[in-house]
Write a protein that holds these residues in place. Structure first.
Motif, PDB file in Angstrom:
ATOM      1  N   GLN A 218       0.836  -1.198   0.000  1.00 45.86           N
ATOM      2  CA  GLN A 218       0.000   0.000   0.000  1.00 45.86           C
ATOM      3  C   GLN A 218       0.875   1.253   0.000  1.00 45.86           C
ATOM      4  O   GLN A 218       1.870   1.331   0.727  1.00 45.86           O
ATOM      5  CB  GLN A 218      -0.912   0.006   1.242  1.00 45.86           C
ATOM      6  CG  GLN A 218      -1.861  -1.183   1.344  1.00 45.86           C
ATOM      7  CD  GLN A 218      -3.082  -1.045   0.451  1.00 45.86           C
ATOM      8  OE1 GLN A 218      -2.973  -0.632  -0.698  1.00 45.86           O
ATOM      9  NE2 GLN A 218      -4.247  -1.429   0.957  1.00 45.86           N
ATOM     10  N   THR A 220       0.586   5.762  -0.387  1.00 51.00           N
ATOM     11  CA  THR A 220      -0.309   6.909  -0.325  1.00 51.00           C
ATOM     12  C   THR A 220      -0.810   7.280  -1.721  1.00 51.00           C
ATOM     13  O   THR A 220      -0.025   7.468  -2.645  1.00 51.00           O
ATOM     14  CB  THR A 220       0.403   8.109   0.304  1.00 51.00           C
ATOM     15  OG1 THR A 220       0.806   7.753   1.633  1.00 51.00           O
ATOM     16  CG2 THR A 220      -0.518   9.317   0.368  1.00 51.00           C
ATOM     17  N   TRP A 223      -4.333   2.575  -3.523  1.00 47.82           N
ATOM     18  CA  TRP A 223      -4.740   1.657  -2.471  1.00 47.82           C
ATOM     19  C   TRP A 223      -5.429   0.399  -3.001  1.00 47.82           C
ATOM     20  O   TRP A 223      -6.383   0.485  -3.784  1.00 47.82           O
ATOM     21  CB  TRP A 223      -5.718   2.363  -1.524  1.00 47.82           C
ATOM     22  CG  TRP A 223      -5.217   3.658  -0.985  1.00 47.82           C
ATOM     23  CD1 TRP A 223      -5.573   4.916  -1.389  1.00 47.82           C
ATOM     24  CD2 TRP A 223      -4.264   3.842   0.072  1.00 47.82           C
ATOM     25  NE1 TRP A 223      -4.900   5.856  -0.655  1.00 47.82           N
ATOM     26  CE2 TRP A 223      -4.088   5.234   0.248  1.00 47.82           C
ATOM     27  CE3 TRP A 223      -3.548   2.948   0.874  1.00 47.82           C
ATOM     28  CZ2 TRP A 223      -3.225   5.758   1.199  1.00 47.82           C
ATOM     29  CZ3 TRP A 223      -2.684   3.475   1.828  1.00 47.82           C
ATOM     30  CH2 TRP A 223      -2.531   4.864   1.979  1.00 47.82           C
ATOM     31  N   CYS A 261      -8.396  -1.818   8.630  1.00 47.99           N
ATOM     32  CA  CYS A 261      -7.444  -0.790   9.065  1.00 47.99           C
ATOM     33  C   CYS A 261      -6.014  -1.324   9.037  1.00 47.99           C
ATOM     34  O   CYS A 261      -5.094  -0.627   8.588  1.00 47.99           O
ATOM     35  CB  CYS A 261      -7.800  -0.309  10.462  1.00 47.99           C
ATOM     36  SG  CYS A 261      -9.331   0.655  10.548  1.00 47.99           S
ATOM     37  N   ARG A 264      -4.835  -1.328   5.605  1.00 48.70           N
ATOM     38  CA  ARG A 264      -4.837   0.013   5.014  1.00 48.70           C
ATOM     39  C   ARG A 264      -5.777   0.090   3.809  1.00 48.70           C
ATOM     40  O   ARG A 264      -5.508   0.775   2.823  1.00 48.70           O
ATOM     41  CB  ARG A 264      -3.418   0.450   4.640  1.00 48.70           C
ATOM     42  CG  ARG A 264      -2.473   0.446   5.825  1.00 48.70           C
ATOM     43  CD  ARG A 264      -1.042   0.769   5.415  1.00 48.70           C
ATOM     44  NE  ARG A 264      -0.895   2.198   5.128  1.00 48.70           N
ATOM     45  CZ  ARG A 264       0.148   2.712   4.480  1.00 48.70           C
ATOM     46  NH1 ARG A 264       1.109   1.929   4.024  1.00 48.70           N
ATOM     47  NH2 ARG A 264       0.239   4.011   4.279  1.00 48.70           N
TER      48      ARG A 264
END
Length: 278
Positions: A218, A220, A223, A261, A264
């Motif tokens: 993952q 930024t 995703w 979570c 991610r």
């Protein structure tokens, strides 16, 4: 911070439990999908989703919609013109590569320059309405690299024209392999790694192994997506199942959210918030 109108907003006969063959889709003169004005009265007089997008933007939120790969079969049947080109729908259609579960569209022949022009015109109209997020379906099972590239190109043109960032989310995922990782990072912001996930423990359990593969990769802005959270009041007008509250136990729901979570994954609630339990 994103509100998304899901599948078949342009089909006046849309229903729960599957999709309609030969549906009377609402199209403009160039074969582009328009909102059904019975369900979306603010779309009357050709305004599309402009009013709805403005309202959602006024709340400090972003606005997204669901789209299917390809061109509406009804546009091909009518042989409608491709906006801004000398071509018509029958010039650019690919009738062999069709969705296996939704009958609305044909594929596009990406070797014909009019195919890119079709996506350019479609996406231009959507972004002009105020769309910030595009969930584009039937892209990854099988994996349609040329279609993904063409859609990304169309979004890039609209982004530069209107000065608006647009997020591209691809689905479904099946058992998506890591071999597509760099391609997906280049052309998309989110991509599903499974088929639709429902309020069944087996669906959640299967995501452990998938997220174990994808989580280390993952980054930024790009995703791997484990799908929507089937929490709260779901199934109101669903493709699967009846109107219901989520049937996962409390422990299973907490496990699901913890796993998403840890992996991610994007977090997108699939239930109706006003009628969900606290």
């Amino acid at each position: 911070n994103i509100v998304v109108v899901d599948i078949d907003w342009y089909d006046p006969t849309a229903k729960s439990g599957g999709y309609n063959a030969n549906a009377p889709l609402v199209l403009d003169d160039y074969g582009r999908q328009m909102p059904d004005t019975v369900r979306f009265p603010s779309a009357s007089n050709g305004r599309g989703f402009t009013t709805l997008a403005e309202t959602i933007h006024g709340m400090g939120l972003k606005f997204g919609i669901h789209m299917m790969r390809g061109i509406p079969r009804l546009a091909v049947e009518r042989n409608l013109p491709v906006f801004g080109t000398p071509y018509r729908a029958q010039d650019i259609v690919d009738t062999e590569h069709v969705c296996g579960w939704n009958p609305d569209n044909y594929g596009l022949n990406q070797s014909h320059e009019g195919a890119q022009a079709w996506y350019d015109a479609q996406v231009d109209q959507l972004v002009a309405w105020g769309v910030d997020f595009l969930k584009v379906d039937d892209m990854q099972v099988p994996f349609h690299a040329e279609e993904i590239t063409a859609y990304d190109n169309a979004i890039d043109k609209a982004r530069r024209k209107y000065g608006r960032d647009v997020t591209l989310s691809l689905s479904p995922g099946g058992s998506l392999p890591l071999t597509h990782l760099e391609f997906l990072r280049e052309h998309a912001h989110m991509w599903r790694i499974s088929d639709d996930l429902w309020d069944r423990w087996g669906d959640v359990y299967a995501q452990f192994s998938r997220l174990a593969i994808w989580a280390p990769h993952q980054t930024t802005g790009h995703w791997a997506d484990a799908d929507m959270l089937p929490l709260g009041h779901i199934g109101l007008r669903a493709e699967q199942g009846e109107d219901r509250q989520c049937q996962l136990t409390d422990a299973e729901q907490r496990t699901l959210l913890a796993l998403w979570c840890m992996g991610r994954s994007p977090l997108m609630v699939g239930g109706d918030l006003p009628t969900s339990s606290p």
